[in-house]
Motif scaffolding. Structure first.
Motif, PDB file in Angstrom:
ATOM      1  N   VAL A  30       0.779  -1.440  -0.091  1.00  0.00           N
ATOM      2  CA  VAL A  30       0.104   0.162   0.201  1.00  0.00           C
ATOM      3  C   VAL A  30       1.329   1.376  -0.116  1.00  0.00           C
ATOM      4  O   VAL A  30       1.781   1.199   0.642  1.00  0.00           O
ATOM      5  CB  VAL A  30      -1.126   0.096   1.599  1.00  0.00           C
ATOM      6  N   HIS A  31       0.475   2.415  -1.030  1.00  0.00           N
ATOM      7  CA  HIS A  31       0.982   3.772  -1.108  1.00  0.00           C
ATOM      8  C   HIS A  31      -0.056   4.622  -0.654  1.00  0.00           C
ATOM      9  O   HIS A  31      -1.096   4.770  -1.527  1.00  0.00           O
ATOM     10  CB  HIS A  31       1.902   3.679  -2.258  1.00  0.00           C
ATOM     11  N   ILE A  32       0.847   5.736  -0.669  1.00  0.00           N
ATOM     12  CA  ILE A  32      -0.335   6.970  -0.904  1.00  0.00           C
ATOM     13  C   ILE A  32       0.721   7.774  -2.083  1.00  0.00           C
ATOM     14  O   ILE A  32       1.119   7.909  -2.457  1.00  0.00           O
ATOM     15  CB  ILE A  32      -0.332   8.377   0.207  1.00  0.00           C
ATOM     16  N   HIS A 143       3.145  -2.318   3.351  1.00  0.00           N
ATOM     17  CA  HIS A 143       3.267  -1.267   3.058  1.00  0.00           C
ATOM     18  C   HIS A 143       4.502  -0.857   2.724  1.00  0.00           C
ATOM     19  O   HIS A 143       6.023  -1.055   2.981  1.00  0.00           O
ATOM     20  CB  HIS A 143       2.561  -0.055   4.157  1.00  0.00           C
ATOM     21  N   HIS A 144       4.556   0.834   1.679  1.00  0.00           N
ATOM     22  CA  HIS A 144       5.938   1.075   1.231  1.00  0.00           C
ATOM     23  C   HIS A 144       6.906   1.231   2.261  1.00  0.00           C
ATOM     24  O   HIS A 144       8.901   0.586   2.005  1.00  0.00           O
ATOM     25  CB  HIS A 144       5.916   2.510   0.416  1.00  0.00           C
ATOM     26  N   SER A 145       7.101   1.947   3.789  1.00  0.00           N
ATOM     27  CA  SER A 145       7.512   2.186   4.280  1.00  0.00           C
ATOM     28  C   SER A 145       8.422   0.467   4.935  1.00  0.00           C
ATOM     29  O   SER A 145       9.736   1.203   5.502  1.00  0.00           O
ATOM     30  CB  SER A 145       7.567   3.470   5.472  1.00  0.00           C
ATOM     31  N   LYS A 155       9.087   7.027   4.318  1.00  0.00           N
ATOM     32  CA  LYS A 155       7.027   7.648   5.357  1.00  0.00           C
ATOM     33  C   LYS A 155       6.101   7.030   4.489  1.00  0.00           C
ATOM     34  O   LYS A 155       5.131   7.169   5.358  1.00  0.00           O
ATOM     35  CB  LYS A 155       7.334   9.376   4.687  1.00  0.00           C
ATOM     36  N   CYS A 156       6.075   6.692   3.692  1.00  0.00           N
ATOM     37  CA  CYS A 156       5.091   6.496   2.387  1.00  0.00           C
ATOM     38  C   CYS A 156       4.294   5.466   3.237  1.00  0.00           C
ATOM     39  O   CYS A 156       5.088   4.437   3.616  1.00  0.00           O
ATOM     40  CB  CYS A 156       5.147   6.037   1.481  1.00  0.00           C
ATOM     41  N   PRO A 157       2.744   4.815   3.386  1.00  0.00           N
ATOM     42  CA  PRO A 157       1.634   5.984   3.310  1.00  0.00           C
ATOM     43  C   PRO A 157       1.350   6.369   4.132  1.00  0.00           C
ATOM     44  O   PRO A 157       0.669   7.179   4.264  1.00  0.00           O
ATOM     45  CB  PRO A 157       1.034   4.479   3.106  1.00  0.00           C
TER      46      PRO A 157
HETATM   47 ZN   LIG Z   1       4.659   4.336  -1.519  1.00  0.00          ZN
END
Ligand SMILES: [Zn+2]
Length: 194
Positions: A30-32, A143-145, A155-157
């Protein structure tokens, strides 16, 4: 693998990918997006950005597919060949759009439902367990980070979305069909003692 056209609107192709580049599928990351839905689609279709994700989810729960699930998308560097990816429209601290969207944005209920549908399909098609993970060597919903510097973004998400991962998992469990015969990675089958 495939385009999941019953689930997502096909908005590709983009040059920002490696055809048949997926080595394996350990799960969904998951990313923002730090952008709007249409803005992120345009961004990923621009070869100059060298950026893409398999899916993009709007604040209203629309799902776009940008990259075939067999192809490697360009969104989490060392993790690209091992994880499918989804960008969620919204904004985080430090983005160029920060002035108009301060703070870490949370997912909307419609985004959570859409992410649940995508993760359920990843479970069904790729044998990924319906589970959470924060380990690049693990399997499930990541999640990305969690990938640290090797994945290119610490930092993302953002904390609010990471805290919503159990809600995405719950949404996936509501709609998932049993997965195929592929055993979960790491599953140990013990033989009965003689
Ligand atoms: Zn990301």
């Amino acid at each position: 693998m495939a385009l999941w056209e019953d689930l997502a609107s096909w908005r590709g192709p983009t040059a920002n990918r490696v055809p048949n580049g997926m080595v394996e599928v350990r799960g969904l990351v998951v990313h923002i997006a730090d952008g709007t839905y249409e803005g992120t689609i345009s961004h990923q279709r621009d070869p100059g950005t060298e950026n893409s994700s398999h899916f993009i989810v709007s604040r209203e729960g629309d799902i776009a597919q940008m990259v075939d699930t067999a192809d490697k998308a360009w969104t989490q560097r060392a993790g690209n060949g091992h994880w499918l990816s989804v960008e969620c429209s919204g904004f985080s601290v430090g983005s160029p759009h920060h002035a108009s969207h301060p703070g870490w944005e949370r997912l909307t209920d419609k985004q959570i439902a859409a992410l649940g549908r995508i993760f359920a399909r990843v479970h069904e098609e790729c044998g990924v367990p319906l589970a959470l993970t924060a380990d690049p060597s693990g399997t499930g919903l990541g999640h990305h980070s969690m990938g640290g510097s090797a994945w290119g973004h610490d930092k993302c998400p953002g904390p609010p979305i990471i805290a919503q991962k159990p809600d995405i998992l719950a949404a996936a469990r509501q709609v998932a069909r049993p997965s195929g015969p592929t055993p979960s990675p790491g599953l140990v089958v013990r033989r009965a003692a003689p």
